[in-house]
Write a protein that holds these residues in place. Sequence first.
Motif, PDB file in Angstrom:
ATOM      1  N   ASP A 179       0.869  -1.174   0.000  1.00  0.00           N
ATOM      2  CA  ASP A 179       0.000   0.000   0.000  1.00  0.00           C
ATOM      3  C   ASP A 179       0.906   1.225   0.000  1.00  0.00           C
ATOM      4  N   ARG A 182       0.617   6.549   0.392  1.00  0.00           N
ATOM      5  CA  ARG A 182       1.280   7.714   0.983  1.00  0.00           C
ATOM      6  C   ARG A 182       2.748   7.815   0.565  1.00  0.00           C
ATOM      7  N   LYS A 209      -3.187  13.358  -1.135  1.00  0.00           N
ATOM      8  CA  LYS A 209      -2.011  12.517  -1.360  1.00  0.00           C
ATOM      9  C   LYS A 209      -0.896  13.294  -2.061  1.00  0.00           C
TER      10      LYS A 209
HETATM   11  C1  LIG Z   1      -5.647   7.151   1.013  1.00  0.00           C
HETATM   12  C2  LIG Z   1      -5.262   5.789   1.422  1.00  0.00           C
HETATM   13  C3  LIG Z   1      -5.891   4.647   0.915  1.00  0.00           C
HETATM   14  C4  LIG Z   1      -7.113   4.693   0.029  1.00  0.00           C
HETATM   15  O1  LIG Z   1      -7.000   5.483  -1.082  1.00  0.00           O
HETATM   16  P1  LIG Z   1      -8.286   6.252  -1.695  1.00  0.00           P
HETATM   17  O2  LIG Z   1      -7.808   6.682  -3.032  1.00  0.00           O
HETATM   18  O3  LIG Z   1      -8.592   7.376  -0.774  1.00  0.00           O
HETATM   19  O4  LIG Z   1      -9.397   5.268  -1.779  1.00  0.00           O
HETATM   20  C5  LIG Z   1      -5.417   3.401   1.301  1.00  0.00           C
HETATM   21  N1  LIG Z   1      -4.368   3.288   2.139  1.00  0.00           N
HETATM   22  C6  LIG Z   1      -3.747   4.355   2.671  1.00  0.00           C
HETATM   23  C7  LIG Z   1      -2.573   4.151   3.575  1.00  0.00           C
HETATM   24  C8  LIG Z   1      -4.180   5.638   2.340  1.00  0.00           C
HETATM   25  O5  LIG Z   1      -3.562   6.704   2.885  1.00  0.00           O
END
Ligand SMILES: *Cc1c(COP(=O)(O)O)cnc(C)c1O
Length: 399
Positions: A179, A182, A209
């Motif tokens: 993931d 960020r 973001k």
């Molecule tokens: C923002 C975020 C998401 C989800 O992304 P979206 O585009 O807002 O759906 C998932 N994981 C983390 C760590 C995030 O900061």
Amino acid sequence: MPTDARTAPRTTTGLRWPIEPLQGGWYTAAEHAAIQEVVTDSASWRTGWKGPQVADFEESFAARAGTAAAVSFNSGGTALEMVLRALDLQPGDEVISCALNFVGTHLPAIHQGGTLVLAEPDPLSLNLDPADTEQRITARTRAIVLTHWNGHVADVRPFLAAAARHPHPVHGPARVIVDAARACGGTAPSGAPVGREGWATMFSFESKKLMTTLGQGGMVTTDDLDLAERLHRLRTYGGRDQWGTNQMLTKAQAAVGLVQLRRLDEMNEARIARAHRRTALLAGTPHLTLPETVHGRRHLYYRYNLLVPEHWAGRGRDLLMETLAADHGVGSLINDPLTYDGHQYISGHTAGQRCPRAEQLAARLLCPVLHPLISPDEESVICQAIRDATAHVANVIDG
Ligand SMILES: *Cc1c(COP(=O)(O)O)cnc(C)c1O
């Protein structure tokens, strides 16, 4: 006692330096021009639908990450959900992820039929701890979801090695899913660009973001062409043979994404420079643990993590946030509370699982607002506010 989202400080309006959910993106004339061009070439009823923008954005993104494919989605959340869907999880299949996380990282593992297994963070970077993760790998582990916490790029290699040491009897080593919502534009400790390592990496282009496609958007990078093909079908009504729905990014978003991608290093460097300066200005402040300084783009400071001492956990941290807001107009966030404290779907699913280290760290964490558009003068005022508010809390807590 640790506090959670329900008891966190509430002063969020009227701040001189507000924090989310208000933050917009950093746009220039180039983004304006890109949108205008899209409007112009969408205005034909004969040909207005189709355009090269989405494919161009994906190609540029994959080139930057150094992967064979990049597949865009209408959000990061959707993108992660579809990557987990592609695992075809069976009841009892386990997905390991750090307890200190964003709820959007945990919801898809549960919704796609897996058992979410919570693991502990590293005490300083707050990234998933590889040693704790390895202890939790079982014969049912299908995936490890690793978040680059608040912009601190984790080393993916120990997770790949741990997965390889304990392969699933049918499916082989657990898939490492990253993931990077960020950490867009970051560099891993190995030197690889974020997005290159692991089975698949998810990015978000939501408004706050590091780069944004008009407020929403997401991407998956991968070298697995079968996965990329499956994601393409899930994104557009399942091709001919499976479930799918419409999860497309618009061409206006993609056109803006192309510009933001070109500007990403410049935007990240401005943010990193703010963070490093903040660390220099706060150095030596009693009671505060500052984020680690790592060089290059290994920490992008999506958030600036501060930790208060253990005996301030909960009450002292909350008072610090409240003092920063009420007396200095400086917004801060607990980014994020434990997912099982903040969300009943997750707490119901993980009942009985506890991560004491994560709980302790979550009760000590606060993230004062940091943004690349905050001027150096304002940043100096914010740092002085952090020092003053910390001294005030020390008086109250330590007497
Ligand atoms: C923002 C975020 C998401 C989800 O992304 P979206 O585009 O807002 O759906 C998932 N994981 C983390 C760590 C995030 O900061």
